[in-house]
Enzyme design. Structure first.
Site, PDB file in Angstrom:
ATOM      1  N   ASP A 120       2.071 -24.776  38.215  1.00 18.77           N
ATOM      2  CA  ASP A 120       2.040 -23.971  39.428  1.00 18.77           C
ATOM      3  C   ASP A 120       0.586 -23.547  39.546  1.00 18.77           C
ATOM      4  OD1 ASP A 120       1.862 -21.707  41.161  1.00 18.77           O
ATOM      5  OD2 ASP A 120       4.029 -21.502  41.014  1.00 18.77           O
ATOM      6  N   HIS A 121      -0.131 -24.077  40.530  1.00 14.31           N
ATOM      7  CA  HIS A 121      -1.581 -23.879  40.498  1.00 14.31           C
ATOM      8  C   HIS A 121      -1.980 -22.404  40.646  1.00 14.31           C
ATOM      9  CE1 HIS A 121      -1.490 -23.940  44.934  1.00 14.31           C
ATOM     10  NE2 HIS A 121      -2.685 -23.407  44.896  1.00 14.31           N
ATOM     11  N   HIS A 171       4.937 -20.054  43.818  1.00 14.59           N
ATOM     12  CA  HIS A 171       3.786 -19.150  43.704  1.00 14.59           C
ATOM     13  C   HIS A 171       4.156 -17.663  43.810  1.00 14.59           C
ATOM     14  CE1 HIS A 171       2.025 -22.976  44.207  1.00 14.59           C
ATOM     15  NE2 HIS A 171       1.926 -22.992  45.513  1.00 14.59           N
TER      16      HIS A 171
HETATM   17  C1  BG6 Z   1       0.586 -25.228  47.997  1.00 13.90           C
HETATM   18  C2  BG6 Z   1       1.421 -25.342  49.229  1.00 13.90           C
HETATM   19  O1  BG6 Z   1       1.399 -25.226  46.850  1.00 13.90           O
HETATM   20  O2  BG6 Z   1      -0.151 -24.010  48.037  1.00 13.90           O
HETATM   21  C3  BG6 Z   1       0.553 -25.277  50.471  1.00 13.90           C
HETATM   22  O3  BG6 Z   1       2.127 -26.579  49.210  1.00 13.90           O
HETATM   23  C4  BG6 Z   1      -0.318 -24.047  50.448  1.00 13.90           C
HETATM   24  O4  BG6 Z   1       1.356 -25.297  51.648  1.00 13.90           O
HETATM   25  C5  BG6 Z   1      -1.055 -23.935  49.127  1.00 13.90           C
HETATM   26  O5  BG6 Z   1      -1.245 -24.157  51.510  1.00 13.90           O
HETATM   27  C6  BG6 Z   1      -1.771 -22.596  49.022  1.00 13.90           C
HETATM   28  O6  BG6 Z   1      -2.599 -22.600  47.904  1.00 13.90           O
HETATM   29  P1  BG6 Z   1      -3.944 -21.769  47.877  1.00 13.90           P
HETATM   30  O7  BG6 Z   1      -4.488 -22.012  46.506  1.00 13.90           O
HETATM   31  O8  BG6 Z   1      -4.809 -22.315  48.968  1.00 13.90           O
HETATM   32  O9  BG6 Z   1      -3.556 -20.349  48.113  1.00 13.90           O
END
Ligand code: BG6
Length: 514
Positions: A197-198, A260
């Site tokens: 989960d990034h 997230h």
């Molecule tokens: C991704 C989603 O996991 O996270 C995207 O699939 C979203 O829709 C993105 O834009 C948001 O990540 P960050 O790091 O830009 O907040």
């Protein structure tokens, strides 16, 4: 055999010497490889954080050789690298470790070819310590895991270690997540599976635990006695753009909340773990997710708001409505916005509302957690100053302008008893300089080190799906009503404001700190 996780690294920060290894990327021709994975590995190499000896093997169907793959990746790096320009000397040394293996995911012979390539590296650890990165569709996970196992590249008991890294979506509901997890663990232990989960790779998200459990003044206020409510906002200015096809299958709930947002919520609200080891931290996160009060369809109608944007403007730029986006059904009922009121039925949080909201085409791109403390008793200054006196609030700014802000009341200088909320700000950039590694750098390093703290365990994924499934059950078969649309460039449907107004609360715009 050492297929178990290391107790070091993760959020404890201790580093062990990394074993030589090979990272095999399935889906090497894809976007993720070019935009995120190779730039992350290049930066780890540049910062001298990679193992002393390593290889990266790209596996994909297209005809390419090592040289043409390297050239293609270099062009992409010039575009996507977080540091520019790309350092030619560092790149040349890094690129010498990149190899391409052409093949079809369903063809056993291709995996044999990969085995021969790994053996040709002439070192046992490079052949045996393997990180399989599945940058492919989840529907192909089962096939790849079986094939690498059959090619004797993935074993439960060694020799060496093997790990499988996968990206969301981990299913689309509890049943499909079960199925996916079964496929992933058919030939690997759960401890060998690293679900990314990034958000967990973001500095500021990691700092939540450090902030909570290394400062004595805040944690003692972190409970129902002192906290009035909590707001978690992840807002995005972007619409769905080219991703209409994917988004039609997912919507905001699956795309952002299941992963997230529930991850951020669990770090904010969990109990202190017994140690910083992966299992201890993940046990507490699961416990927290399990204490979120179950939502019946009636609760969903009262506590969850969905929305979909229609044509509007963001920053003065016109935006089409969701139903007009490419690959979107013109009468789609998919939500591009969700706001939730959740309750956590445990000793610490009983009765405290947790509000979560996320959406596309909102006025700002910002993620933050706001802990709103209880007001003072209505005597003394509170009785005299009316609305001028605001309750204390602590804001964890996750992105952009990463940092922490504390709001308290200050006397307006002068003869009167004027009061005004003022803020103390801490900003990462001004305190530590602008070094912000990409989330993927941290996550790849942890996976190589074998530390699973920042990855999602099977029971976490499944518990999060139970929550999301119960919300979807409340929406099932109900088309969007007029009240559920919002103009692109606004903060979602009015119903999202009403959701907070029920208890006398209101959304706060994310803080912008220069
Ligand atoms: C991704 C989603 O996991 O996270 C995207 O699939 C979203 O829709 C993105 O834009 C948001 O990540 P960050 O790091 O830009 O907040």
């Amino acid at each position: 055999m050492n297929n178990s996780n290391s107790a070091e690294g993760g959020i404890s920060g201790e580093r062990k010497i990394l074993d030589p290894c090979t990272i095999a990327i399935f889906g090497a021709s894809g976007d993720l490889t070019a935009r995120k994975l190779i730039p992350a590995l290049y930066h780890l190499f540049k910062e001298k954080l990679m193992p002393a000896s390593f290889r990266v093997v790209g596996f994909a169907r297209r005809e390419k050789n090592d040289e043409s793959w390297r050239t293609e990746l270099r062009t992409a790096l010039d575009q996507f690298s977080r540091t520019k320009p790309v350092d030619d000397v560092v790149w040349t040394a890094f690129a010498a470790n990149l190899f391409y293996c052409q093949g079809d995911l369903t063809d056993a012979a291709a995996y044999q070819k990969m085995e021969v390539l790994l053996t040709s590296f002439g070192s046992k650890p490079l052949r045996e310590n393997l990180l399989f990165y599945l940058a492919i569709s989840p529907s192909q996970f089962g096939e790849v895991v079986e094939q690498v196992h059959n090619a004797k590249l993935l074993n439960r008991e060694g020799p060496g270690w093997q790990r499988v890294v996968v990206e969301k979506p981990f299913g689309r509901d509890l049943a499909s997540a079960h199925q996916l997890n079964r496929e992933l663990t058919r030939y690997a232990h759960e401890q060998q599976v690293f679900r990314i989960d990034h958000y967990l790779g973001k500095e500021t998200v990691q700092n939540i635990l450090m902030f909570r459990f290394s400062n004595s003044i805040f944690e003692r206020l972190w409970n129902r006695e002192s906290v009035d409510h909590v707001q978690i906002t992840v807002s995005e200015k972007l619409g769905v753009g080219e991703r209409g096809g994917y988004y039609e299958e997912s919507g905001a709930l699956r795309d952002m909340v299941q992963n997230h947002m529930l991850q951020v919520l669990s770090l904010i609200a969990m109990e202190p773990p017994v140690s910083l080891e992966a299992e201890a931290v993940r046990d507490e996160k699961v416990k927290l997710l399990k204490s979120i009060r179950h939502l019946t369809p009636t609760d969903v109608a009262k506590q969850i708001v969905r929305g979909q944007y229609f044509a509007g403007a963001v920053d003065g730029q016109p935006r089409p409505g969701y139903r007009q986006e490419t690959k979107v059904n013109p009468s789609s009922n998919v939500e591009t916005f969700a706001a939730l009121k959740l309750f956590i039925d445990n000793w610490r949080w009983s009765g405290v509302p947790f509000y979560l909201r996320t959406g596309k085409n909102l006025p700002m791109s910002a993620s933050e957690v706001r802990i709103q403390f209880r007001p003072t008793p209505n005597v003394l200054f509170a009785a005299k100053c009316g609305d001028g006196l605001q309750p204390n609030a602590l804001t964890l700014r996750l992105q952009p302008n990463e940092g922490i802000s504390l709001r308290f009341n200050g006397k307006v200088p002068g003869m009167s008893l004027g009061v005004r909320p003022v803020r103390m700000h801490f900003s990462y950039d001004s305190e530590f300089g602008a070094y912000t590694p990409e989330a993927y750098e941290r996550l790849l390093l942890e996976a190589i080190a074998g530390d699973a703290t920042l990855f999602i365990r099977r029971d976490e994924v499944e518990t999060a799906w139970q929550i999301v499934d119960s919300i979807r059950a409340g929406w099932d078969g109900k088309p969007l009503t007029n009240r559920e649309f919002y103009s692109a460039g606004t903060w979602g449907p009015i119903a999202a404001d009403d959701l907070l107004a029920q208890l006398g609360h209101a959304w706060h715009e994310p803080l912008v700190v220069k």
